[in-house]
Scaffold this active site. Sequence first.
Site, short mmCIF file in Angstrom:
data_model
loop_
_atom_site.label_atom_id
_atom_site.label_comp_id
_atom_site.label_asym_id
_atom_site.label_seq_id
_atom_site.Cartn_x
_atom_site.Cartn_y
_atom_site.Cartn_z
CG ASP A 167 -1.80 -1.23 1.28
OD1 ASP A 167 -2.27 -1.68 0.23
OD2 ASP A 167 -2.02 -1.74 2.40
CG HIS A 194 -2.83 -5.35 3.07
ND1 HIS A 194 -2.25 -4.42 2.24
CD2 HIS A 194 -2.61 -6.55 2.48
CE1 HIS A 194 -1.69 -5.04 1.20
NE2 HIS A 194 -1.91 -6.34 1.32
#
Length: 333
Positions: A167, A194
Amino acid sequence: MFSRIAKRSFSSSAAQNYKVSVLGAGGGIGQPLSLLLKLNHRVTKLALYDLKGAPGVAADISHIPTDSKVEGFTPENDGLKNALTGTDVVLIPAGVPRKPGMTRDDLFNINASIVRDLASAVAEHAPNANVLVISNPVNSTVPIVREVFKQKNVYNKNRLFGVTTLDVLRASRFLSEVVGTNPANERVSVVGGHSGITIVPLLSQTTHKDLKEDVRDALIHRIQFGGDEVVKAKDGAGSATLSMAQAGARFAGAVLKGLDGEKDIIEPTFVENPIFQNEGIDFFATEVTLGPEGVSKIHGLGEISSHEEELISKAKEALVKNIAKGQTFVTEK
């Protein structure tokens, strides 16, 4: 927030020797991850395990001229035990990849059993290792590992990590495309979890806090759902494997630097975190400082915008359910 990274001071002593184990080394993430770990000079022993294929991967990358020994293991002849015994860092990318139309939560029932069984083996054969969970859905698989470790009486909250580094990489890359800069110079802290809306990039802490609202919202959505781009582009043939391997190798490298005594090693990661535990959220990704004992310090969110507060509120609602799902998978079995 990431300006602290530029101020890192490095240990003057020679790097120590570390054994690193990859569980799921024959897969789409495991193979490039193993390759990248072979290039890390701190890794002097690399143990690759999978149900099949790991010995071949080990033989292949063992030809690369770096000073490390590579071995491949399968379940035969106590392979998992041998792969884990004496290891310092365990990476778990094992599991099935995401397919078109499949969310990370759709992966749960398949990958949860795989992660549970591997965690049990780690608890038995490498109870003091730093464990880096890559297998999705991370928001649920990390709690699974914790519950298994608790049952085995070996849980150390400072040595269990959910790898959210992809990310961070996406945030840097996608932001640079919007503002026309070099992504290597963009540092974006990403907090929360996530998957989807649990991924919250703190753009207000970058030098580009004044993005137009529509541009900002489109950027955040792309960061949150960037994995879908890859799944769609691969047309059913897999998910983000190469970029995830780079993310896993980067985070493993940071953990090894911390173990080696380097100072100010700071990365965001999904860990047991006190920041929202009073709201029933045991795990949350924020920046942490890594050291010889794993997590040495958990950082707060810092100054955030009202919009980011709203995003975090939505992320927390999803995380409560994700975390509980992982916990109950173990405790109700």
